[in-house]
Scaffold this motif. Structure first.
Motif, PDB file in Angstrom:
ATOM      1  N   ASP A 184       0.846  -1.185   0.000  1.00  0.00           N
ATOM      2  CA  ASP A 184       0.000   0.000   0.000  1.00  0.00           C
ATOM      3  C   ASP A 184       0.886   1.241   0.000  1.00  0.00           C
ATOM      4  O   ASP A 184       2.110   1.157  -0.115  1.00  0.00           O
ATOM      5  CB  ASP A 184      -0.939  -0.023   1.208  1.00  0.00           C
ATOM      6  N   ALA A 185       0.278   2.401   0.153  1.00  0.00           N
ATOM      7  CA  ALA A 185       1.038   3.647   0.072  1.00  0.00           C
ATOM      8  C   ALA A 185       2.008   3.794   1.232  1.00  0.00           C
ATOM      9  O   ALA A 185       3.074   4.401   1.071  1.00  0.00           O
ATOM     10  CB  ALA A 185       0.077   4.838   0.039  1.00  0.00           C
ATOM     11  N   ASP A 186       1.676   3.248   2.394  1.00  0.00           N
ATOM     12  CA  ASP A 186       2.584   3.369   3.528  1.00  0.00           C
ATOM     13  C   ASP A 186       3.823   2.508   3.326  1.00  0.00           C
ATOM     14  O   ASP A 186       4.950   2.957   3.529  1.00  0.00           O
ATOM     15  CB  ASP A 186       1.866   2.984   4.823  1.00  0.00           C
ATOM     16  N   ALA A 187       3.627   1.262   2.898  1.00  0.00           N
ATOM     17  CA  ALA A 187       4.763   0.363   2.682  1.00  0.00           C
ATOM     18  C   ALA A 187       5.654   0.853   1.544  1.00  0.00           C
ATOM     19  O   ALA A 187       6.877   1.007   1.700  1.00  0.00           O
ATOM     20  CB  ALA A 187       4.273  -1.049   2.389  1.00  0.00           C
ATOM     21  N   LEU A 188       5.049   1.113   0.382  1.00  0.00           N
ATOM     22  CA  LEU A 188       5.854   1.486  -0.779  1.00  0.00           C
ATOM     23  C   LEU A 188       6.347   2.927  -0.672  1.00  0.00           C
ATOM     24  O   LEU A 188       7.490   3.226  -1.046  1.00  0.00           O
ATOM     25  CB  LEU A 188       5.040   1.291  -2.060  1.00  0.00           C
ATOM     26  N   GLY A 189       5.513   3.812  -0.151  1.00  0.00           N
ATOM     27  CA  GLY A 189       5.949   5.190   0.018  1.00  0.00           C
ATOM     28  C   GLY A 189       7.112   5.304   0.983  1.00  0.00           C
ATOM     29  O   GLY A 189       8.072   6.047   0.741  1.00  0.00           O
ATOM     30  N   SER A 190       7.069   4.542   2.077  1.00  0.00           N
ATOM     31  CA  SER A 190       8.168   4.555   3.049  1.00  0.00           C
ATOM     32  C   SER A 190       9.449   4.034   2.421  1.00  0.00           C
ATOM     33  O   SER A 190      10.529   4.604   2.600  1.00  0.00           O
ATOM     34  CB  SER A 190       7.793   3.704   4.267  1.00  0.00           C
ATOM     35  N   ALA A 191       9.338   2.928   1.670  1.00  0.00           N
ATOM     36  CA  ALA A 191      10.514   2.341   1.024  1.00  0.00           C
ATOM     37  C   ALA A 191      11.110   3.290  -0.017  1.00  0.00           C
ATOM     38  O   ALA A 191      12.331   3.472  -0.097  1.00  0.00           O
ATOM     39  CB  ALA A 191      10.147   1.006   0.385  1.00  0.00           C
ATOM     40  N   LEU A 192      10.252   3.911  -0.819  1.00  0.00           N
ATOM     41  CA  LEU A 192      10.743   4.800  -1.864  1.00  0.00           C
ATOM     42  C   LEU A 192      11.340   6.083  -1.293  1.00  0.00           C
ATOM     43  O   LEU A 192      12.326   6.604  -1.815  1.00  0.00           O
ATOM     44  CB  LEU A 192       9.611   5.133  -2.841  1.00  0.00           C
ATOM     45  N   ALA A 193      10.756   6.597  -0.210  1.00  0.00           N
ATOM     46  CA  ALA A 193      11.302   7.809   0.403  1.00  0.00           C
ATOM     47  C   ALA A 193      12.693   7.547   0.962  1.00  0.00           C
ATOM     48  O   ALA A 193      13.642   8.307   0.710  1.00  0.00           O
ATOM     49  CB  ALA A 193      10.367   8.299   1.505  1.00  0.00           C
ATOM     50  N   LEU A 194      12.827   6.471   1.726  1.00  0.00           N
ATOM     51  CA  LEU A 194      14.125   6.144   2.303  1.00  0.00           C
ATOM     52  C   LEU A 194      15.109   5.766   1.197  1.00  0.00           C
ATOM     53  O   LEU A 194      16.289   6.154   1.234  1.00  0.00           O
ATOM     54  CB  LEU A 194      13.971   4.995   3.306  1.00  0.00           C
ATOM     55  N   GLY A 195      14.627   5.041   0.193  1.00  0.00           N
ATOM     56  CA  GLY A 195      15.486   4.687  -0.930  1.00  0.00           C
ATOM     57  C   GLY A 195      15.976   5.911  -1.681  1.00  0.00           C
ATOM     58  O   GLY A 195      17.146   5.991  -2.085  1.00  0.00           O
ATOM     59  N   HIS A 196      15.102   6.898  -1.871  1.00  0.00           N
ATOM     60  CA  HIS A 196      15.484   8.131  -2.565  1.00  0.00           C
ATOM     61  C   HIS A 196      16.588   8.864  -1.810  1.00  0.00           C
ATOM     62  O   HIS A 196      17.562   9.332  -2.411  1.00  0.00           O
ATOM     63  CB  HIS A 196      14.256   9.036  -2.713  1.00  0.00           C
ATOM     64  N   VAL A 197      16.442   8.949  -0.496  1.00  0.00           N
ATOM     65  CA  VAL A 197      17.451   9.632   0.317  1.00  0.00           C
ATOM     66  C   VAL A 197      18.800   8.914   0.220  1.00  0.00           C
ATOM     67  O   VAL A 197      19.853   9.550   0.059  1.00  0.00           O
ATOM     68  CB  VAL A 197      16.974   9.719   1.780  1.00  0.00           C
ATOM     69  N   LEU A 198      18.774   7.583   0.300  1.00  0.00           N
ATOM     70  CA  LEU A 198      20.022   6.816   0.225  1.00  0.00           C
ATOM     71  C   LEU A 198      20.628   6.895  -1.178  1.00  0.00           C
ATOM     72  O   LEU A 198      21.849   7.025  -1.331  1.00  0.00           O
ATOM     73  CB  LEU A 198      19.755   5.361   0.609  1.00  0.00           C
ATOM     74  N   HIS A 199      19.779   6.817  -2.188  1.00  0.00           N
ATOM     75  CA  HIS A 199      20.243   6.931  -3.579  1.00  0.00           C
ATOM     76  C   HIS A 199      20.879   8.302  -3.823  1.00  0.00           C
ATOM     77  O   HIS A 199      21.939   8.409  -4.463  1.00  0.00           O
ATOM     78  CB  HIS A 199      19.056   6.708  -4.513  1.00  0.00           C
ATOM     79  N   ARG A 200      20.253   9.330  -3.296  1.00  0.00           N
ATOM     80  CA  ARG A 200      20.780  10.686  -3.441  1.00  0.00           C
ATOM     81  C   ARG A 200      22.135  10.828  -2.758  1.00  0.00           C
ATOM     82  O   ARG A 200      22.983  11.612  -3.182  1.00  0.00           O
ATOM     83  CB  ARG A 200      19.777  11.677  -2.839  1.00  0.00           C
ATOM     84  N   GLY A 201      22.339  10.008  -1.712  1.00  0.00           N
ATOM     85  CA  GLY A 201      23.613  10.035  -0.999  1.00  0.00           C
ATOM     86  C   GLY A 201      24.694   9.172  -1.624  1.00  0.00           C
ATOM     87  O   GLY A 201      25.803   9.099  -1.091  1.00  0.00           O
ATOM     88  N   GLY A 202      24.372   8.480  -2.718  1.00  0.00           N
ATOM     89  CA  GLY A 202      25.377   7.706  -3.439  1.00  0.00           C
ATOM     90  C   GLY A 202      25.318   6.205  -3.258  1.00  0.00           C
ATOM     91  O   GLY A 202      26.136   5.475  -3.831  1.00  0.00           O
ATOM     92  N   ALA A 203      24.377   5.700  -2.475  1.00  0.00           N
ATOM     93  CA  ALA A 203      24.275   4.255  -2.257  1.00  0.00           C
ATOM     94  C   ALA A 203      23.593   3.577  -3.441  1.00  0.00           C
ATOM     95  O   ALA A 203      22.812   4.194  -4.176  1.00  0.00           O
ATOM     96  CB  ALA A 203      23.490   3.967  -0.976  1.00  0.00           C
ATOM     97  N   ARG A 204      23.904   2.288  -3.632  1.00  0.00           N
ATOM     98  CA  ARG A 204      23.161   1.462  -4.584  1.00  0.00           C
ATOM     99  C   ARG A 204      21.893   0.994  -3.874  1.00  0.00           C
ATOM    100  O   ARG A 204      21.979   0.393  -2.793  1.00  0.00           O
ATOM    101  CB  ARG A 204      24.001   0.264  -5.031  1.00  0.00           C
ATOM    102  N   VAL A 205      20.760   1.244  -4.483  1.00  0.00           N
ATOM    103  CA  VAL A 205      19.486   1.040  -3.799  1.00  0.00           C
ATOM    104  C   VAL A 205      18.516   0.287  -4.708  1.00  0.00           C
ATOM    105  O   VAL A 205      18.416   0.567  -5.901  1.00  0.00           O
ATOM    106  CB  VAL A 205      18.859   2.390  -3.377  1.00  0.00           C
ATOM    107  N   ARG A 206      17.791  -0.658  -4.103  1.00  0.00           N
ATOM    108  CA  ARG A 206      16.713  -1.374  -4.778  1.00  0.00           C
ATOM    109  C   ARG A 206      15.500  -1.408  -3.850  1.00  0.00           C
ATOM    110  O   ARG A 206      15.646  -1.556  -2.632  1.00  0.00           O
ATOM    111  CB  ARG A 206      17.135  -2.812  -5.109  1.00  0.00           C
ATOM    112  N   VAL A 207      14.321  -1.285  -4.435  1.00  0.00           N
ATOM    113  CA  VAL A 207      13.063  -1.406  -3.700  1.00  0.00           C
ATOM    114  C   VAL A 207      12.281  -2.555  -4.326  1.00  0.00           C
ATOM    115  O   VAL A 207      12.132  -2.614  -5.555  1.00  0.00           O
ATOM    116  CB  VAL A 207      12.245  -0.102  -3.760  1.00  0.00           C
ATOM    117  N   ALA A 208      11.792  -3.475  -3.498  1.00  0.00           N
ATOM    118  CA  ALA A 208      11.105  -4.651  -4.038  1.00  0.00           C
ATOM    119  C   ALA A 208       9.989  -5.106  -3.101  1.00  0.00           C
ATOM    120  O   ALA A 208       9.927  -4.717  -1.931  1.00  0.00           O
ATOM    121  CB  ALA A 208      12.100  -5.792  -4.259  1.00  0.00           C
TER     122      ALA A 208
END
Length: 336
Positions: free
Chosen positions: A31-55
């Motif tokens: 749902d929006a909480d699960a995927l939104g939380s994953a994508l938000a945290l993933g975006h922050v980590l990706h922006r910081g240079g980490a390799r990130v996957r959401v699944a």
């Protein structure tokens, strides 16, 4: 926040700040909480240079109403995930079973001496990670992710803020169940660039025309039992496979929000046919008098006191009878 929760958030922030390879998992049928939380945290980590996957374990693609949140292209098909994970993060997922076919990755990371961070707001969380940020008083996992990002010292931008806002607005039923602190967090998300009108329109209000005939078919089977649910009233309906086949998963999931609006019912239930047998996923909502998570737990499910779910097998009427019995045993949330 308690002192222990603050410590857990700081530990999670330190773990993620040093991570260079991260896989973030949401529960099946996110749902929006699960995927939104994953994508938000993933975006922050990706922006910081980490390799990130959401699944997520199922379905194979993200719900159409949520896919637009993935501005970085982080959502990764299960068969494209690497054999191992650097750091594994499970979000809004209280049990391993809710990860579906991705559940074995948790044991694999732990057995290899790696880190598994569990971020969740369900009281039924099994604490299956090596690090935990679990708080059942938080109205959404997105609230906890916001606090972790802030503890990392990272400034929220619009893409992260809209993902988090999506989780908050949906899991609080449009802020109907939001505390003053949650409203303050939502204000920070708006200040960071989340557009509340866009989020509500694209996730909550936007349905194809096929939703209307599906809803008409499903609501024709709705029944009200005024004496059910310990006298608070029980309303229920069934989404059969033929009706569900005409619409997206998100349209099927939205039925409970229509049914629960019944004034005369303290508990609402929607049975959704998902497999032969038949097999049903069940959504339960409480108006505030009965703990529906206790009823869901009798079927091996769980959730929150006012919103829960489970899976059951057998004819619809048999499942409904078992639900009636479970609701008669469920604890009251307030004096009647």
């Amino acid at each position: 926040m308690t002192a222990s929760l603050v410590q857990d958030i700081e530990a999670a922030a330190a773990l993620l700040a040093g991570a260079t390879d991260v896989t973030l998992l949401g529960h099946v049928r996110p749902d929006a909480d699960a995927l939104g939380s994953a994508l938000a945290l993933g975006h922050v980590l990706h922006r910081g240079g980490a390799r990130v996957r959401v699944a997520f374990g199922e379905p194979d693609e993200a719900p159409e109403t949520l896919a637009w949140l993935d501005v970085d292209g982080l959502i990764t098909p299960v068969d494209a995930l690497p054999p191992t994970d650097g750091v594994l993060v499970a979000l809004d997922t209280p049990t391993l079973a809710r990860l579906g076919r991705l559940a074995p990755r948790v044991a694999a990371v732990r057995d290899a001496g790696g880190s598994v961070l569990v971020v969740d707001h369900h009281a039924t969380n099994g604490r299956y990670g090596t690090h935990h940020v679990v708080d059942d008083t938080a109205e959404a996992t997105a609230i906890l992710v916001t606090r972790i990002i802030e503890a990392m010292g990272v400034e929220l931008d619009a893409p992260a803020a809209r993902c988090l806002y999506a989780g908050v607005v949906t899991d609080t039923s449009g802020f109907r169940r939001a505390s003053p602190e949650t409203h303050r967090i939502a204000a920070r998300l708006l200040e960071a660039g989340a557009d509340p009108g866009e989020v509500a329109r694209r996730i909550v209000d936007d349905h194809p025309f096929a939703w209307l005939p599906m809803l008409a078919t499903v609501l024709s089977e709705a029944r009200l039992e005024p004496e059910g649910a310990q006298g608070f009233g029980f309303v229920h309906t069934v989404v059969r496979a033929a009706a569900a086949a005409t619409v997206r998963l998100e349209e099927v999931e939205s039925v409970i929000d229509v049914v629960r609006a019944t004034r005369e019912a303290g508990v609402a239930a929607v049975l959704k046919e998902v497999g032969p047998g038949p097999v049903w996923t069940v959504s339960l909502r409480s108006a505030g008098d009965i703990d529906v998570s206790a009823a869901a737990a009798e079927f091996g499910g769980g959730g929150h006191r006012m919103a829960a779910g489970c899976t059951a097998e057998g004819p619809a009427e048999d499942v409904l009878e078992r639900l009636r019995e479970a609701l008669e045993r469920a604890p009251l949330l307030r004096a009647s």
